[in-house]
Write a protein that holds these residues in place. Structure first.
Motif, mmCIF file in Angstrom:
data_model
loop_
_atom_site.group_PDB
_atom_site.id
_atom_site.type_symbol
_atom_site.label_atom_id
_atom_site.label_comp_id
_atom_site.label_asym_id
_atom_site.label_seq_id
_atom_site.Cartn_x
_atom_site.Cartn_y
_atom_site.Cartn_z
ATOM 1 N N GLU A 1 80.496 75.469 4.165
ATOM 2 C CA GLU A 1 80.814 75.199 5.571
ATOM 3 C C GLU A 1 79.338 75.206 6.295
ATOM 4 N N ASN A 2 78.467 75.928 5.657
ATOM 5 C CA ASN A 2 77.071 75.935 6.418
ATOM 6 C C ASN A 2 76.375 74.572 6.189
ATOM 7 N N ILE A 3 76.475 74.024 5.135
ATOM 8 C CA ILE A 3 75.740 72.867 4.958
ATOM 9 C C ILE A 3 76.419 71.905 5.901
ATOM 10 N N PHE A 4 77.647 71.746 5.949
ATOM 11 C CA PHE A 4 78.482 70.680 6.978
ATOM 12 C C PHE A 4 77.694 71.052 8.448
ATOM 13 N N PHE A 5 77.655 72.030 8.833
ATOM 14 C CA PHE A 5 77.488 72.683 10.281
ATOM 15 C C PHE A 5 75.917 72.713 10.444
ATOM 16 N N ASN A 6 75.034 73.082 9.460
ATOM 17 C CA ASN A 6 73.631 72.733 9.767
ATOM 18 C C ASN A 6 73.397 71.273 9.633
ATOM 19 N N GLY A 7 74.037 70.665 8.841
ATOM 20 C CA GLY A 7 73.676 69.244 8.602
ATOM 21 C C GLY A 7 73.907 68.432 9.878
ATOM 22 N N SER A 8 74.942 68.758 10.620
ATOM 23 C CA SER A 8 75.314 68.169 11.833
ATOM 24 C C SER A 8 74.498 68.351 12.843
ATOM 25 N N LEU A 9 74.021 69.614 12.997
ATOM 26 C CA LEU A 9 73.043 70.282 14.017
ATOM 27 C C LEU A 9 71.775 69.494 13.907
ATOM 28 N N LEU A 10 71.140 69.164 12.697
ATOM 29 C CA LEU A 10 70.086 68.578 12.388
ATOM 30 C C LEU A 10 70.176 66.992 12.463
ATOM 31 N N GLY A 11 71.503 66.416 13.027
ATOM 32 C CA GLY A 11 71.740 65.148 13.657
ATOM 33 C C GLY A 11 72.160 64.266 12.344
ATOM 34 N N MET A 12 72.614 64.789 11.194
ATOM 35 C CA MET A 12 73.308 63.976 10.280
ATOM 36 C C MET A 12 74.705 63.808 10.617
ATOM 37 N N ARG A 13 75.205 62.401 10.271
ATOM 38 C CA ARG A 13 76.670 62.121 10.454
ATOM 39 C C ARG A 13 77.500 62.846 9.304
ATOM 40 N N LYS B 1 79.895 61.577 7.554
ATOM 41 C CA LYS B 1 79.733 60.741 6.378
ATOM 42 C C LYS B 1 78.492 60.881 5.592
ATOM 43 N N GLU B 2 77.394 61.191 6.242
ATOM 44 C CA GLU B 2 76.277 61.262 5.604
ATOM 45 C C GLU B 2 76.180 62.409 4.896
ATOM 46 N N ILE B 3 76.365 63.456 5.353
ATOM 47 C CA ILE B 3 76.455 64.816 4.588
ATOM 48 C C ILE B 3 77.423 64.770 3.392
ATOM 49 N N GLU B 4 78.568 63.985 3.736
ATOM 50 C CA GLU B 4 79.562 63.892 2.561
ATOM 51 C C GLU B 4 78.901 63.213 1.435
ATOM 52 N N ASN B 5 78.435 62.054 1.591
ATOM 53 C CA ASN B 5 77.695 61.162 0.626
ATOM 54 C C ASN B 5 76.490 61.969 -0.007
#
Lengths: 402, 275
Positions: free
Chosen positions: A112-124, A126-130
């Motif tokens: 969950e933290n990977i997704f939240f943090n990634g999104s905060l840093l500006g990743m989409r 989809k990008e995080i999933e990939n």
């Protein structure tokens, strides 16, 4: 080519003095309306009139002492706080990494933290999933993916945090001192990852006190000093300029005027000199130290004094003290000179010296990197390019076929 | 090669609400809301059930005290239905307001390190309370059936409208207080008090005409929650709210939204310096 970032006359002012708690309380605000005398305020320019251009693909290392304005500059570039004057024209997507693991929540799992943090840093998303598998692989915490972050060790948290950030793909990446933490193996991995990023043509602005990571990443350097840009050039020259800041070099150095912290200071360093100046590669270094006592009797028992020789990467290469030799010294006369002699197979380059002095376990004087000296280019191997030899020391070696 | 438009960062403030920018960051709305909901129910045994249990328990307590003991009139509705319908809408406002007001301080570590349109944070807190509304609403339907309460088709527009009004009011006031809270921490103590006062002023546990003084009634309806609650109850009671009262209440909601978001926009650039 147009610059990707144009920074012109950037200044940031903070008003300090009237804010006691860091924030205002309404009462103070109301009081200040009814109070007629103006409050004492002090303007503090965190950065002042900074201008420079950044071109696509540049990797710039920003150096400066604490409080030089490095972090403020990065904060303005990241749009976190507005400048007081001046402007920045940016022609690319900026991502900034001012801290690793921003927004990490102890109750959330690693995933969950990977997704939240990634999104905060500006990743989409989809990008995080990939990139999820790559991120996980890089971090090495697969086993704990669904464990709440609060059960992670701080090292694991850090690895996870950096792994997310490592997969950012902005055009301009701003990094603040985030590599100062973590174990050295992982640090190395991160630097390597960032070098890849830089080589793929992205622009990097990097603040660090760690010269070896600056060197492996950046080619250009900018030095800030008390809010102003005081140097802009190649990274090596910038580091040289930074290191000579507040340091003196020479055969004989008067140490009485050097600023000192609040130490005991009944006995301080008075004079330092090199007995065999200038210093050459391979020749022993001989140094003389003279002290000054401010106590009438001028009699000090059980001295513990010495020095460290520190290289460009802030690594202490030689550490000298009378304690290591089980030698006892009692200081009686300020005219005495203590002669220190050491072997020297240090590689050519610039070094700095830290002097320390204790009397019966009480610190009397401590001068951090106030003296610098240089060993001119030479290598004992006869190789034409000294810079191609990486060793911190150049001992003799032989290679034979048995 | 250069894909992004030229961005200028300067000391001049841009007060227009950049919908384009908010759209670019749309996923963050989702992630902030998602995080808050996750965190809220982490390490609880009952989990999401709490979102239903909370208003249910409140309803039981209020029914006991006000419906049974004090016999407060309830606009020809069974008192539990009356109070639950009020609480549904009220909770959107109350929990949304409290969360939004503290949201900037709670997320100060993030604000100081990463840029994104700050408005995302209070908006997401309000979305969290909307989620709680949805959970409690699941209980509301069987409750209506249990009491065999007639429901008119007007619910199709009245309920969304009521929800819209309460979100508008929550967002406006929430943004305003969130911005004030960053600078003046006094508001941390003001907010619970404010919510408490507004609760007793709003027609959650008693109908508005219960108060004898016209002046008091005007004060009551100047809260946007009057319109939200009355509109929500309209399909049940079939009693249309007083048009003047309704207008005052709606106007105050719009006013709060405009002032709140404007103040937020005006001060958000400096949040990182104060938070």
């Amino acid at each position: 080519m147009k610059p990707i970032l144009e920074i012109s006359n950037l200044s940031k002012k903070y008003t300090i003095g009237h804010q006691v708690h860091g924030y205002l309380s309404l009462r103070e605000r109301i009081q200040s309306v009814f109070r007629f005398e103006s409050r004492e305020k002090e303007d503090f320019w965190a950065i002042r009139d900074i201008s420079f251009d950044v071109y696509p693909g540049d990797a710039i290392g920003i150096v400066g002492r604490n409080g030089a304005g490095k972090s403020t500059l990065l904060k303005i570039l990241s749009k976190i706080t507005p400048p007081t004057a001046g402007n920045i024209i940016s022609r690319g997507r900026i991502a900034s990494l001012l801290e690793v693991g921003t927004g990490f929540h102890p109750e959330l799992s690693g995933r969950e933290n990977i997704f939240f943090n990634g999104s905060l840093l500006g990743m989409r998303q989809k990008e995080i999933e990939n990139k999820f598998d790559e991120i996980l692989d890089f971090s090495g915490v697969e086993k704990f993916l669904d464990t709440p972050l609060k059960h992670y060790s701080s090292g694991m948290q850090l690895r996870l945090a950096f792994s997310v950030a490592a997969f950012l793909e902005p055009e301009i990446l701003i990094i603040d001192e985030v590599l100062a933490v973590g174990d050295s193996v992982f640090q190395q991995k991160c630097i390597q990852k960032m070098t890849e990023v830089s080589e793929s043509g992205r622009t990097i602005l990097f603040v660090s006190h760690n010269f070896s990571s600056l060197r492996s990443l950046c080619k250009r350097g900018i030095k800030l000093d008390r809010g102003r840009k005081t140097f802009d050039g190649s990274l090596e020259d910038t580091i040289d300029a930074y290191q000579s800041l507040g340091r003196v070099s020479g055969e004989t150095i008067d140490l009485l005027k050097t600023t000192r912290g609040k130490l005991a200071q009944e006995l301080i360093f008075r004079k330092f000199r090199f007995l065999n100046w200038p210093i050459h590669f391979g020749e022993p270094i001989k140094m003389g130290l003279m002290l000054r006592s401010s106590r009438p009797d001028g009699n000090f028992r059980d001295l513990d004094f010495g020095l460290s020789i520190i290289d460009k990467n802030n690594t202490c290469l030689i550490h000298i003290s009378n304690r290591f030799l089980h030698q006892e010294f009692n200081h009686m006369d300020d005219d005495d000179e203590y002669i220190i002699e050491t072997e020297n197979i240090l590689r050519p380059g610039r070094y700095s010296l830290t002097l320390f002095l204790r009397v019966a376990d009480v610190v009397q004087d401590h001068l951090t990197e106030v003296i610098s000296f240089e060993i001119p280019d030479f290598n004992p191997y006869g190789h034409r390019d000294t810079a191609a030899i990486f060793g911190a020391i150049f001992p003799k070696f032989t290679i034979k076929r048995s | 090669m250069i894909s992004e438009p030229v961005v200028v960062i300067s000391s001049k403030q841009n007060l227009t609400l950049s919908i384009k920018e908010l759209w670019r960051y749309r996923e963050l709305f989702y992630f902030f809301t998602w995080r808050d909901i996750k965190v809220k129910y982490k390490q609880t045994v009952l989990g999401l059930l709490w979102a239903i249990l909370q208003p249910l328990l409140m309803m039981i307590i209020f029914t006991w005290f006000f419906g049974r003991t004090l016999k407060i009139p309830s606009e020809n509705l069974p008192y539990p239905i009356f109070v639950f319908s009020g609480l549904l809408v009220w909770n959107v406002f109350a929990s949304g307001l409290v969360n939004a007001s503290n949201s900037m301080i709670n997320n100060s570590a993030i604000i100081k390190k990463i840029y994104f349109p700050r408005l995302i944070i209070p908006v997401s807190s309000v979305l969290v309370s909307l989620f709680d509304f949805a959970m409690a609403f699941v209980l509301f339907i069987p409750l209506l059936m249990y009491y065999q309460q007639a429901l008119s088709w007007t619910a199709l527009w009245a309920w969304p409208l009521a929800l819209f009004v309460s979100i508008m009011a929550t967002l406006g006031m929430g943004c305003w207080l969130a911005a004030l809270n960053v600078k003046y921490r006094d508001f941390r103590y003001v907010i619970p008090f404010l919510v408490q006062v507004l609760f007793f002023l709003s027609p959650v546990i008693y109908p508005v005409f219960l108060l004898p003084y016209p002046l008091l009634q005007y004060i009551q309806v100047s809260s946007p929650m009057y319109a939200a609650i009355e509109l929500f109850r309209f399909p049940l009671t079939h009693v249309a709210p007083d048009p003047i009262f309704l207008t005052i209440s709606l106007a105050s909601g719009i006013f709060l939204l405009l002032v709140g978001t404007f103040y937020f926009r005006k001060t958000e650039d400096f949040f990182a310096d104060f938070a």
